[in-house]
Design an enzyme around this catalytic site. Structure first.
Site, mmCIF file in Angstrom:
data_model
loop_
_atom_site.group_PDB
_atom_site.id
_atom_site.type_symbol
_atom_site.label_atom_id
_atom_site.label_comp_id
_atom_site.label_asym_id
_atom_site.label_seq_id
_atom_site.Cartn_x
_atom_site.Cartn_y
_atom_site.Cartn_z
ATOM 1 N N LYS A 180 3.028 0.770 15.911
ATOM 2 C CA LYS A 180 4.226 0.638 15.083
ATOM 3 C C LYS A 180 4.444 1.873 14.228
ATOM 4 C CE LYS A 180 6.361 -2.250 11.507
ATOM 5 N NZ LYS A 180 6.185 -3.379 10.553
ATOM 6 N N GLN A 181 3.365 2.384 13.638
ATOM 7 C CA GLN A 181 3.462 3.496 12.694
ATOM 8 C C GLN A 181 2.160 4.279 12.723
ATOM 9 O OE1 GLN A 181 3.544 0.040 10.131
ATOM 10 N NE2 GLN A 181 2.775 1.335 8.496
ATOM 11 N N GLU A 215 0.708 -2.111 12.164
ATOM 12 C CA GLU A 215 0.874 -3.566 12.125
ATOM 13 C C GLU A 215 1.107 -4.168 13.502
ATOM 14 O OE1 GLU A 215 3.932 -4.174 9.239
ATOM 15 O OE2 GLU A 215 2.804 -3.174 7.657
ATOM 16 N N TRP A 254 0.816 -1.209 0.000
ATOM 17 C CA TRP A 254 0.000 0.000 0.000
ATOM 18 C C TRP A 254 0.851 1.261 0.000
ATOM 19 C CZ3 TRP A 254 -1.063 3.376 4.434
ATOM 20 C CH2 TRP A 254 -0.206 3.137 5.517
ATOM 21 N N ASP A 255 2.149 1.126 0.328
ATOM 22 C CA ASP A 255 3.068 2.264 0.306
ATOM 23 C C ASP A 255 2.948 3.047 -0.993
ATOM 24 O OD1 ASP A 255 3.875 0.193 1.998
ATOM 25 O OD2 ASP A 255 5.996 0.662 1.832
#
Length: 787
Positions: free
Chosen positions: A592-593, A488, A361-362
């Site tokens: 995580k992000q 994630e 998806w980046d």
């Protein structure tokens, strides 16, 4: 730059002033050249020593089994791994029978220069053999933006102190030996000898090698041709057998004499065309490149990049490191997407085998937003590739008992390749990310033909997925349960805010698009009643909110989870995924992000300014940034809520992700999304740029340490430049018709004359924003001053 004295900070180049052997693999990624079709790592011409050899063709992969201790219905059965194809970079040199080897003899000087305006990698070496014969070697390498199938190298040897017999061997080599697989799960799975030779043909001036992958059955052709210029008596021979083809040049050089070699290499591959067809294809590409000539290739490369930079450059006064880094990032983003042409943009581009060469998806959420405003053609190509994979995505949705299309979490060819379904299949937000990239591209370009033919099938298929994945509860709210958002370290959660908001946008965009193209909608089988269900679901989408804390939970009940014990987590235990079980991570408040924070950026109109401030303050202490995707988004929201110095720190982290090897895995390829993120942090963060519905607006403000920020972008046929200082912001229309622009909420018409507006002063909030212990970003101002 990398904290090593071998490197210089320059505005338009990456210059290595000596050869740090301990960093060879990282620099091979940094110096990689690509055009989106061909990728060549920055390996030394002679091939050895090396960190990780690599030559890649977009979408050339090999299949491999996905092992499961216990299988399950719907689990993907095979994985896909990028293949290191035939190496055309190799040029070996022997001086009086002794090989030119930087680890052998004496290396007096060594420099490599990646020129971001010329699009070339140049190397200079001064070397003496053990017997004392000294030579200067100069090579310049390019992967052509204008000749999609072609790479070229100019190689020159000069004798300096005494006559020498020089032998140059220029080669094509397949099935190179690769280093052993790292224990890091992010590293690529290395396949041993994946290529089977089908042809090795040699003529008087060219050689062609054709191989086939063993399992995926892809044909790959590589060809080379040379022009040799040397003293009288220079002898040239060409031969080939098996996995090697070689041109050998033998000459005698007096001091000051030079041997010059121009090597042209062409690549092609296909799953359908025949071996003779591929043979002819690469030979034709060689002929076209030879007709253009070395000087023509170099000139075309510079002209292509001049045009790109005229609509994409970012200028930064006050921080030369970030200035260099953002241009380096834009250069690699362009390389990753420039000539994909119905192929994807992998997470590492074509700079290394990291993540098995997969697309995530980046691409849609980080890379395509940058390209939409700097090189939009690449966005159309990447999304057209997604359209070509609709059959696989529709099959996947059907297997999961859903309607529409379920695009894969990670893939090369279009099939799902994630063997861990909680962080793969369950991350359905990728479908909304693709839809969001469609609507952004159409808004940025006003390309209605693209929307009709390519965008609409993607919007319809993803809207159908959301309508079948979610449901209306007894209160009438539209819920999407059991999914994984961008974070994630959380999985299988109900009503992830990012996922729900992006799905809502997807449903609305699909309904709006079919209203604009009713005949095309009819071809796709969309009825008025079906579109009405999309709008109803969008209007009723549930967005959780914690009234007690006054924040949005990342997903329903997330704020009720036990907090992660950061005090007991040592710095050596990051990234957490390599030291703790996912089961433990999933049950705790640890991020995580950026997830909820990403939602506040992409779906900003769903939050009030006060909610953004509170949400940002809540999630900062929980976010460990174990992903390279996080820092740039945190930079954007930090800037929006007035935390300009923190935003600046995050900008530095995103921009220097690979130049400083912050994740310790640049050896496997650069992080294309993080490199794109440096542009996002500057333009969307400090420039405050947002666009949609045919309008573009800016809310600019600068941190201490950046005295001036100027950036160029393209929007709806216009080319703009925005110049920001502490006091004023000046808008320039460089090309195109007048355009209505919004500056801090006030509209004005930008025409031929520049328009200057005041840059409001931002009062830094008094509340102290903290991060998890030991996970604070490095202070940018100190770094900018001391380096």
């Amino acid at each position: 730059m990398i904290t090593n004295s071998a490197f210089a900070v320059e505005p338009w180049a990456i210059r290595e002033r000596r050869l740090p052997m301990e960093m060879l693999a990282q620099t091979e990624s940094l110096f990689a050249l690509s055009n989106g079709h061909i990728g060549m790592r920055g390996n030394l011409d002679e091939g050895e020593p090396h960190g990780l050899p690599g030559t890649y063709l977009n979408s050339v992969y090999e299949q491999r089994p996905l092992p499961y201790a216990e299988g399950g219905y719907g689990f993907p059965e095979s994985g896909q791994t990028v293949v290191n194809v035939t190496n055309g970079k190799l040029i070996r040199l022997l001086v009086d029978d002794e090989p030119f080897d930087v680890c052998y003899g004496t290396l007096h000087e060594h420099e490599r220069l990646l020129d971001l305006r010329a699009g070339t990698l140049t190397r200079h070496a001064h070397w003496s053999s053990p017997s004392g014969c000294a030579v200067r070697v100069t090579s310049t390498r390019l992967v052509s933006f204008t000749h999609r199938a072609v790479a070229a190298i100019r190689y020159e040897v000069e004798a300096t102190n005494q006559p020498v017999r020089a032998v140059v061997q220029s080669e094509l080599v397949a099935n190179e030996s690769l280093p052993p697989l790292s224990g890091d799960p992010r590293a690529a799975a290395i396949l041993e000898s994946p290529l089977v030779v089908e042809e090795n043909f040699t003529s008087h001036n060219a050689t062609v090698m054709v191989h086939r992958t063993r399992a995926s059955r892809l044909l790959i052709a590589a060809a080379m041709r040379h022009d040799v210029d040397g003293p009288n008596g220079t002898d040239v021979d060409i031969s080939g057998s098996g996995d090697v083809s070689r041109l050998t040049v033998v000459t005698r050089l007096e001091p000051g004499q030079r041997l010059r070699l121009v090597k042209l290499v062409a690549y092609g591959w296909s799953a359908k065309r025949s071996r003779p067809a591929l043979h002819d294809q690469v030979m034709a590409a060689l002929a076209a490149a030879h007709s253009t000539g070395w000087d023509g290739l170099v000139s075309e490369q510079r002209a292509f990049l001049d045009e790109f930079w005229s609509g994409a450059d970012v200028e930064l006064d006050g921080d030369p490191q970030v200035q260099q880094a953002v241009r380096f990032g834009l250069f690699h983003v362009l390389q990753a997407g420039a000539r994909t042409e119905q192929r994807p943009i992998p997470a590492k581009g074509l700079t290394g085998p990291g993540y098995d060469g997969h697309i995530f998806w980046d691409t849609e959420s980080f890379v395509l937003p940058v390209l939409s405003y700097t090189y939009a053609r690449a966005v159309a190509d990447a999304l057209d590739w997604r359209r070509t994979t609709l059959p696989q995505a529709e099959d996947r949705a059907e297997r999961l008992g859903l309607q529409g299309a379920a695009f894969p979490w990670r893939t090369i060819h279009g099939e799902e390749c994630s063997g861990y379904w909680p962080a793969g299949t369950a991350a359905f937000h990728i479908n909304a990310d693709i839809a969001d990239a469609v609507t952004r591209y159409v808004d940025a370009t006003d390309d209605t033909e693209f929307e009709r033919e390519i965008g609409l099938p993607l919007l319809v298929a993803t809207a159908r997925l959301w309508r079948s994945l979610g449901h209306h509860d007894i209160r009438g709210q539209f819920r999407i349960d059991g999914v994984t958002g961008p974070d994630e370290y959380s999985a299988l959660a109900d009503n992830n805010v990012y996922t729900n908001l992006m799905a809502r946008r997807n449903l609305q965009a699909a309904a709006d698009a079919i209203a604009r193209h009713p005949d095309r909608a009819q071809q796709l089988g969309v009825t008025v009643d079906e579109a009405a269900t999309w709008r109803a679901a969008a209007e009723a989408t549930f967005v959780p909110y914690d009234e007690r804390l006054g924040v949005h939970p990342q997903s329903e009940d997330f704020t009720k989870h036990a907090p992660w014990d950061f005090a007991a987590t040592g710095p050596e235990q990051y990234p957490l995924l390599l030291h703790f079980p996912y089961f433990d991570l999933y049950r705790k408040q640890v991020v995580k992000q950026a997830d909820l924070v990403l939602a506040m950026y992409l779906c900003g109109d769903a939050f009030t300014p006060e909610q953004k401030v509170r949400n940002f303050a809540y999630y900062e202490p929980l976010t460990v940034r174990d992903s390279s995707l996080s820092a740039c988004i945190q930079a954007v929201l930090a800037a929006e809520v007035g935390q300009l110095e923190l935003a600046y720190d995050y900008l530095g982290e995103a921009a220097l992700m690979d130049l400083d090897d912050l994740e310790k895995n640049t050896r496997d390829g650069v992080h294309i999304a993080s490199l794109a993120g440096s542009w996002i942090a500057l333009v969307a963060g400090f420039g405050g740029m947002r666009a949609g519905d045919g309008r573009i607006r800016f809310d600019p403000h600068l941190p201490n340490g950046i005295a001036r920020l100027a950036f160029r972008l393209c929007y709806r046929g216009r080319r703009l430049q925005v110049v920001i200082t502490d006091d004023t912001t000046t808008y320039h229309l460089l090309e195109g018709q007048p355009l209505t622009v919004t500056h801090h909420g006030d509209d004005f018409v930008l025409g031929e004359q520049p328009t200057t507006q005041p840059t409001p002063t931002v009062v830094t909030p008094t509340n102290w924003i903290r991060q998890p212990p030991g996970r604070e970003p490095l202070p940018r101002r100190a770094s900018a001053v001391t380096r």
